[in-house]
Design an enzyme around this catalytic site. Structure first.
Site, PDB file in Angstrom:
ATOM      1  N   HIS A 144      -0.352   1.371 -13.127  1.00 16.28           N
ATOM      2  CA  HIS A 144       0.244   0.168 -13.706  1.00 16.28           C
ATOM      3  C   HIS A 144       1.736   0.432 -13.941  1.00 16.28           C
ATOM      4  O   HIS A 144       2.095   1.481 -14.472  1.00 16.28           O
ATOM      5  CB  HIS A 144      -0.456  -0.166 -15.023  1.00 16.28           C
ATOM      6  CG  HIS A 144       0.062  -1.408 -15.664  1.00 16.28           C
ATOM      7  ND1 HIS A 144      -0.270  -2.670 -15.193  1.00 16.28           N
ATOM      8  CD2 HIS A 144       0.922  -1.599 -16.690  1.00 16.28           C
ATOM      9  CE1 HIS A 144       0.360  -3.575 -15.935  1.00 16.28           C
ATOM     10  NE2 HIS A 144       1.087  -2.950 -16.850  1.00 16.28           N
ATOM     11  N   GLY A 194       0.790  -1.230   0.000  1.00  9.62           N
ATOM     12  CA  GLY A 194       0.000   0.000   0.000  1.00  9.62           C
ATOM     13  C   GLY A 194       0.820   1.277   0.000  1.00  9.62           C
ATOM     14  O   GLY A 194       0.343   2.309   0.489  1.00  9.62           O
TER      15      GLY A 194
HETATM   16  C1  GAR Z   1       2.965  -0.889  -7.732  1.00  7.09           C
HETATM   17  O1  GAR Z   1       4.204  -0.955  -8.380  1.00  7.09           O
HETATM   18  C2  GAR Z   1       1.842  -0.861  -8.749  1.00  7.09           C
HETATM   19  O2  GAR Z   1       2.154  -0.140  -9.912  1.00  7.09           O
HETATM   20  C3  GAR Z   1       1.695  -2.311  -9.061  1.00  7.09           C
HETATM   21  O3  GAR Z   1       1.834  -2.969  -7.816  1.00  7.09           O
HETATM   22  C4  GAR Z   1       2.693  -2.196  -6.967  1.00  7.09           C
HETATM   23  C5  GAR Z   1       1.977  -1.961  -5.657  1.00  7.09           C
HETATM   24  O4  GAR Z   1       2.810  -1.372  -4.701  1.00  7.09           O
HETATM   25  N1  GAR Z   1       0.424  -2.582  -9.655  1.00  7.09           N
HETATM   26  C6  GAR Z   1       0.207  -3.553 -10.544  1.00  7.09           C
HETATM   27  O5  GAR Z   1       1.071  -4.319 -10.907  1.00  7.09           O
HETATM   28  C7  GAR Z   1      -1.219  -3.629 -11.063  1.00  7.09           C
HETATM   29  N2  GAR Z   1      -1.330  -4.635 -12.078  1.00  7.09           N
HETATM   30  P1  GAR Z   1       2.176  -0.698  -3.400  1.00  7.09           P
HETATM   31  O6  GAR Z   1       1.232  -1.716  -2.760  1.00  7.09           O
HETATM   32  O7  GAR Z   1       3.361  -0.429  -2.537  1.00  7.09           O
HETATM   33  O8  GAR Z   1       1.463   0.545  -3.833  1.00  7.09           O
END
Ligand code: GAR
Length: 195
Positions: free
Chosen positions: A109, A12
């Site tokens: 993304h 998150g």
């Molecule tokens: C982020 O890098 C986001 O762009 C990616 O997951 C990570 C979440 O990090 N999202 C995807 O791959 C969506 N398909 P976070 O939980 O620390 O924000």
């Protein structure tokens, strides 16, 4: 004030950046952080900041995406969000769910869309020999990772980069991009922001 619900699956960090930005003259406020994983670390971080949280474990709904979404919709609709931000939310949503929030659901993304929809974006960028990687915030439409682009940030791929190193460098920039896009979007501005 626009009401924002944020859907997460993991740490998150993007969610936190959005939440931290929604103060003062920001046109929106966070009203709910929800996850498909009751153990997502981001849930505690949201709670610590006084934000309502909800967890609907997708594993309780084997082969029943509609059932999972119906359960997720309960807390989500109760929070009456104007905008929904997917922030590291790793479940594919059905067209029915997405259509309900048409024009008001955003996703981040980790690639320069339209390149590398889906998973393993950084490994694919490195394998292709790309000089640049990055991240995209886009409107969510029924087709995965394909909605109108609201903002992008570009990050160089460095010699010897591993997917992990590149992901960390891109994530830092996601933290600049997503709050900036949400701020504009909540104020009614959908022109793409190119950082
Ligand atoms: C982020 O890098 C986001 O762009 C990616 O997951 C990570 C979440 O990090 N999202 C995807 O791959 C969506 N398909 P976070 O939980 O620390 O924000």
């Amino acid at each position: 004030m626009k009401r924002v619900a944020i859907l997460i699956s993991g740490g998150g960090s993007n969610m936190l950046r959005l939440v931290e930005d929604m103060i003062g003259d920001h046109p929106a406020r966070p009203v709910l952080v929800a996850s498909n994983d009751p153990h997502a670390a981001g849930l505690e971080k949201a709670e610590a900041r006084g934000i309502a949280t909800a967890a609907v474990d997708h594993r309780d709904f084997p082969r029943d995406r509609a059932g999972f979404e119906a359960a997720l919709l309960r807390p989500l609709l109760a929070a009456k969000p104007d905008i929904i931000c997917l922030a590291g939310f790793m479940r594919i949503l059905t067209p029915e769910f997405v259509s309900r929030f048409s024009g008001r659901m955003l996703n981040i993304h980790p690639s320069l869309l339209p390149k590398y929809q889906g998973l393993d974006t950084h490994a694919r960028a490195i394998a292709a020999g790309d000089a640049e990687a990055g991240a995209t915030v886009h409107e969510v439409t029924p087709e995965l990772d394909s909605g109108p682009i609201l903002g992008q940030v570009r990050v160089p791929v460095l010699p010897g980069d591993t997917p992990q190193a590149l992901a960390a460098r891109v994530l830092e920039q996601e933290h600049r991009l997503y709050p900036a896009v949400l701020r504009r979007f909540a104020a009614g501005d959908r022109t793409p922001l190119m950082l």
